[in-house]
Design a protein around this motif. Sequence first.
Motif, short mmCIF file in Angstrom:
data_model
loop_
_atom_site.label_atom_id
_atom_site.label_comp_id
_atom_site.label_asym_id
_atom_site.label_seq_id
_atom_site.Cartn_x
_atom_site.Cartn_y
_atom_site.Cartn_z
N LEU B 32 35.80 -3.54 -9.99
CA LEU B 32 36.59 -3.11 -11.16
C LEU B 32 36.88 -4.30 -12.08
CD1 LEU B 32 38.05 -0.90 -12.69
CD2 LEU B 32 40.05 -1.28 -11.25
N ALA B 33 37.24 -5.43 -11.49
CA ALA B 33 37.56 -6.62 -12.31
C ALA B 33 36.35 -7.04 -13.14
CB ALA B 33 38.01 -7.76 -11.40
N ALA B 35 33.73 -5.15 -13.95
CA ALA B 35 33.41 -4.09 -14.92
C ALA B 35 34.28 -4.23 -16.17
CB ALA B 35 33.63 -2.72 -14.28
N GLN B 36 35.56 -4.53 -15.97
CA GLN B 36 36.46 -4.69 -17.12
C GLN B 36 36.09 -5.92 -17.94
OE1 GLN B 36 40.01 -4.35 -14.75
NE2 GLN B 36 40.42 -2.26 -15.48
N ARG B 37 35.62 -6.95 -17.25
CA ARG B 37 35.18 -8.17 -17.95
C ARG B 37 33.93 -7.87 -18.78
NH1 ARG B 37 36.22 -14.04 -16.04
NH2 ARG B 37 37.82 -13.03 -14.78
N LYS B 39 33.06 -4.94 -19.97
CA LYS B 39 33.48 -4.06 -21.08
C LYS B 39 34.03 -4.90 -22.25
CE LYS B 39 36.90 -0.39 -22.00
NZ LYS B 39 36.13 0.63 -22.70
N THR B 40 34.92 -5.82 -21.92
CA THR B 40 35.52 -6.66 -22.97
C THR B 40 34.43 -7.45 -23.70
OG1 THR B 40 37.51 -6.86 -21.65
CG2 THR B 40 37.21 -8.50 -23.38
N LEU B 52 33.65 3.15 -18.69
CA LEU B 52 33.78 2.85 -17.26
C LEU B 52 33.96 4.17 -16.51
CD1 LEU B 52 36.23 -0.21 -17.21
CD2 LEU B 52 33.74 -0.21 -17.40
N SER B 55 38.67 3.30 -14.45
CA SER B 55 39.32 2.13 -15.04
C SER B 55 40.55 1.74 -14.25
CB SER B 55 39.67 2.39 -16.50
OG SER B 55 40.34 3.62 -16.61
N ASP B 56 40.73 2.38 -13.11
CA ASP B 56 41.83 1.98 -12.22
C ASP B 56 41.39 2.21 -10.77
OD1 ASP B 56 41.89 4.74 -12.02
OD2 ASP B 56 43.71 4.96 -13.20
#
Lengths: 192, 228
Positions: B32-33, B35-37, B39-40, B52, B55-56
């Motif tokens: 998840l970490a 994936a969020q990186r 995305k940004t 995603l 997202s949690d």
Amino acid sequence: MTRRWLVLAGVAVVLLVLAGWAVSRALRPSEAPAEASAANTELVPPTAGVRHITATLFYAGSDGQSLVPVRQEIVLAEGVVPQGREIVSAQLLRPRSPYVSVIPEGTRLRAFYVTDRGDAFVDLSPEVTSRHPGGSTAELLTVYALVNSVTANLPTIRRVQILIDGQEADTLAGHIDLRNPLERDTSIIKRP
Amino acid sequence: MPYSVVVIDPGHGGEDIGTRGVAGTEEKTITLAIAQRVKTLLESSLGVRVVLTRSDDRRVSFDERAAIANNSRAGLFLSLHLNSSPNPASAGAEVIQLRQGRLAGGRGRVVDDESVALPAPGGTTRTVDLVRWETAQARHLDASAALAETLEAQLRTRVTMSARPALDLPLRVLPSVNMPAVVLEMAYLSNAGEEGLVQSDSYQDNIAQAIHDTVVQFSALAEERESR
């Protein structure tokens, strides 16, 4: 006098109840062999005089990314289904050193079926998933140790479907698709 | 950019923690970490929308993940995972794709999808493609192979690759995804060194940058194909 007889009768009743409990316990049906053979016991060759076959079982390769075939004597059984049970039960047991099992500890064989189309169904206890370490590589090794051990030793079986606790399953640990029977895969086998 | 939407699928989630490292690192948290990186990075530098599949920290079924991807009409699908092996020395990233024989239980060729004509306003008809859910990936296998090749090349310059960097496995998450799709096993959590590495900003940035460059290169390839 009456009182002494009453005490003796009471003792006799207690003894009879205890004896009955002991007899009923001794006569209770034993658990099925597959249930009793947990995977943390070590695979040992059949004792002398027991008819056996030499089967190929699969364990973790030294690189941790492949399977190595190991020849192992297991009990001879009459017919494909009983022999399939013996093969899978042997595959679930802890191998002799230096080989390393790819099956989660405690996994038991619940049932083994064969269809007319040559598909085998291997029904395993929930430990195969609840105690699995995860990761696609470890999962791949678990799945194909089972698929390959059945198909390598039983020529009439072409494909194997793994069931968990009597149910069809998506995966063991989130990766390898178990919804359909799987064919033998020799691409992950390395000779020791 | 021919692709305005990209789907990143953080593996596992909720009670499904995935694999766990020797020091206790859980796969679901790292996927998840990263994936969020990703995305940004993609949204800020390429202007694409990144969807995603979660997202949690929650469990999402395989079919839900495919549905999220298919409904987004994205250009590509990338599922992020961490690996585990019986040998604690096993290391490196792997890119995994499906091949024809791995679809529908390996029962030879997959039946072709169908088109049907449906009545439309004004007495006309419109043709709708019926894509089989179980084998939606079949029409994208060549593109998925190209995506896998591009991603592997981009990773190779930035992170350690496994001894078998490109694989074809029957992975559950891929068959119903109706777009080029691959799974990336980023490192082995069963390797103590890699367990520490995947938590570092530099490693996560390297993975994110490799995915960024893959999206750019793969999009250019798609654009080239469309212009022919």
